[in-house]
Design an enzyme around this catalytic site. Structure first.
Site, PDB file in Angstrom:
ATOM      1  N   GLN A  31      34.955 -10.255 115.410  1.00 15.57           N
ATOM      2  CA  GLN A  31      36.317  -9.717 115.235  1.00 15.57           C
ATOM      3  C   GLN A  31      36.845 -10.061 113.841  1.00 15.57           C
ATOM      4  O   GLN A  31      37.413  -9.212 113.140  1.00 15.57           O
ATOM      5  CB  GLN A  31      37.239 -10.304 116.302  1.00 15.57           C
ATOM      6  N   MET A  79      47.186 -13.001 121.670  1.00 18.12           N
ATOM      7  CA  MET A  79      47.535 -12.298 122.911  1.00 18.12           C
ATOM      8  C   MET A  79      48.222 -13.276 123.870  1.00 18.12           C
ATOM      9  O   MET A  79      48.290 -13.030 125.077  1.00 18.12           O
ATOM     10  CB  MET A  79      46.277 -11.707 123.549  1.00 18.12           C
ATOM     11  N   GLY A 136      43.221 -24.014 120.254  1.00 16.16           N
ATOM     12  CA  GLY A 136      42.575 -23.165 119.240  1.00 16.16           C
ATOM     13  C   GLY A 136      43.607 -22.331 118.489  1.00 16.16           C
ATOM     14  O   GLY A 136      43.607 -22.282 117.247  1.00 16.16           O
ATOM     15  N   HIS A 137      44.513 -21.685 119.236  1.00 14.36           N
ATOM     16  CA  HIS A 137      45.562 -20.883 118.585  1.00 14.36           C
ATOM     17  C   HIS A 137      46.463 -21.779 117.728  1.00 14.36           C
ATOM     18  O   HIS A 137      46.872 -21.404 116.627  1.00 14.36           O
ATOM     19  CB  HIS A 137      46.468 -20.213 119.621  1.00 14.36           C
ATOM     20  N   ARG A 197      40.408 -17.414 128.680  1.00 16.64           N
ATOM     21  CA  ARG A 197      39.660 -17.023 129.885  1.00 16.64           C
ATOM     22  C   ARG A 197      39.064 -18.228 130.624  1.00 16.64           C
ATOM     23  O   ARG A 197      38.632 -18.080 131.767  1.00 16.64           O
ATOM     24  CB  ARG A 197      38.560 -16.028 129.521  1.00 16.64           C
ATOM     25  N   GLY A 238      40.387 -16.883 114.151  1.00 16.32           N
ATOM     26  CA  GLY A 238      39.475 -17.955 114.542  1.00 16.32           C
ATOM     27  C   GLY A 238      38.015 -17.545 114.468  1.00 16.32           C
ATOM     28  O   GLY A 238      37.667 -16.397 114.734  1.00 16.32           O
ATOM     29  N   VAL A 240      37.802 -24.305 117.905  1.00 13.80           N
ATOM     30  CA  VAL A 240      38.226 -25.592 118.488  1.00 13.80           C
ATOM     31  C   VAL A 240      37.583 -25.694 119.864  1.00 13.80           C
ATOM     32  O   VAL A 240      37.609 -24.739 120.643  1.00 13.80           O
ATOM     33  CB  VAL A 240      39.765 -25.670 118.599  1.00 13.80           C
ATOM     34  N   LYS A 269      35.818 -18.447 116.488  1.00 11.62           N
ATOM     35  CA  LYS A 269      35.324 -18.212 117.864  1.00 11.62           C
ATOM     36  C   LYS A 269      35.063 -16.717 118.076  1.00 11.62           C
ATOM     37  O   LYS A 269      34.081 -16.322 118.676  1.00 11.62           O
ATOM     38  CB  LYS A 269      36.363 -18.756 118.846  1.00 11.62           C
TER      39      LYS A 269
HETATM   40  O1  PAF Z   1      41.927 -12.406 119.165  1.00 14.67           O
HETATM   41  C1  PAF Z   1      42.891 -11.922 119.783  1.00 14.67           C
HETATM   42  O2  PAF Z   1      43.619 -12.626 120.507  1.00 14.67           O
HETATM   43  C2  PAF Z   1      43.152 -10.418 119.683  1.00 14.67           C
HETATM   44  O3  PAF Z   1      41.971  -9.701 119.631  1.00 14.67           O
HETATM   45  C3  PAF Z   1      44.081 -10.059 118.522  1.00 14.67           C
HETATM   46  C4  PAF Z   1      43.455 -10.355 117.181  1.00 14.67           C
HETATM   47  C5  PAF Z   1      45.388 -10.810 118.662  1.00 14.67           C
HETATM   48  C6  PAF Z   1      44.393  -8.556 118.561  1.00 14.67           C
HETATM   49  O4  PAF Z   1      44.996  -8.195 119.750  1.00 14.67           O
END
Ligand code: PAF
Length: 291
Positions: A153, A30, A36-37, A187, A147, A176, A149
């Site tokens: 999900q 997002m 981390g990303h 956040r 991830g 991470v 984290k």
């Molecule tokens: O983890 C996230 O940033 C979101 O939930 C994702 C997987 C990109 C879906 O919008």
């Protein structure tokens, strides 16, 4: 690196890449990327010829009183970071293209989404699975990286991938953390410097849980009691949403710590809802690569 905003163009590119036998890696995000990303992008790079990173602040996964409007965005900064981390294509669709006015089809994983985050955020996972299914259809990945984290999900999406028969290799990459242990999250930037140390209450409590398990305590009630005390000491005004001990894959609650078990928690610190988790008694390898 190429930036693509149109769904049609992205579909054409992925179709063409697949026809040329290229292995596509996907990292959905997002935006407002942190280390981390970037670790997910580097991981995807190892398994693919072409890495597609998506940036889409997905309205369908935010509840009516959540932070959709103020969710941090920094497209320019993100593009630089993605390039440096080895991304090849960045897909940034418009919300009105993803969800046109007459949109009415959702993907729902029924059971795994009812507990933990799903119990507190009832429409959240339906939004996540719907957008990720759409991104799978548009980008046709061979490999996808999420991830640890956002552990629930990842498990929900793994279930969706399997149930819907997507031929995609599913990789979960370790959380991470900042040097002091705070799990990286977009956040975290909501905290003032004075509030920031209190955000560590989650990590401190997980560390306590791990130490207790290592010293032989396996009763989850006892561990939870200690964790609550640690949170209170580190952040007296923190509101604990849940502390849960669950089986790694089924997310079913466990009362006694066993192998393949995860402790997860959600805590509101100065109005910011944070989540974190730690594998307890889970061999390091299976926590990292659960595919
Ligand atoms: O983890 C996230 O940033 C979101 O939930 C994702 C997987 C990109 C879906 O919008």
């Amino acid at each position: 690196m190429r930036t693509v905003r149109s769904i049609k163009t992205m579909q054409n590119i992925s179709r063409e890449l697949a026809a040329r036998g290229k292995r596509i890696g996907l990292v959905p995000t997002m935006g407002f990327l942190h280390e981390g990303h970037l670790s997910l992008i580097r991981r995807a790079r190892k398994y693919s010829d072409v890495v597609i990173v998506t940036i889409f602040v997905n309205p369908a996964q935010f509840g009516p009183h959540e932070d959709l409007k103020k969710y941090p965005r920094d497209e320019k900064g993100d593009l630089k970071k993605i390039k440096a981390a080895g991304g090849d294509i960045v897909f940034i669709p418009k919300a009105t293209d993803i969800y046109p006015e007459d949109f009415e089809t959702f993907v729902d994983v029924e059971k795994l989404t009812k507990v933990l985050e799903g119990a507190s955020r009832p429409t959240h996972f339906r939004g996540v699975t719907t957008i990720v299914a759409k991104l799978f259809n548009i980008t046709r990945p061979d490999v996808v990286v999420f991830g640890m984290k956002d552990y629930q999900q990842a498990e929900v999406l793994r279930r969706m991938t399997k149930d819907l028969g997507y031929p995609i290799r599913f990789i979960i990459s370790p959380t991470v953390r900042e040097k002091d242990g705070l799990a990286m999250s977009s956040r975290n930037r909501y905290f003032t410097p004075e509030q920031r140390p209190e955000a560590l209450c989650l990590y401190f409590s997980l560390r306590t849980a791990r130490e207790m398990v290592r010293s032989g305590v396996t009763d989850c009630k006892k561990i939870e009691k200690e964790m609550r005390a640690v949170i209170k000491a580190a952040s007296p005004t923190a509101e604990i949403d849940y502390i849960a001990f669950t089986d790694f894959h089924t997310l079913k609650p466990v009362r006694i710590i066993k192998a393949q078990c995860v402790c997860s928690l959600a805590v509101k610190v100065h109005g910011v809802r944070l989540i974190d988790n730690l594998g307890l008694n889970v061999p390091e390898k299976s926590a990292r690569r659960a595919d």
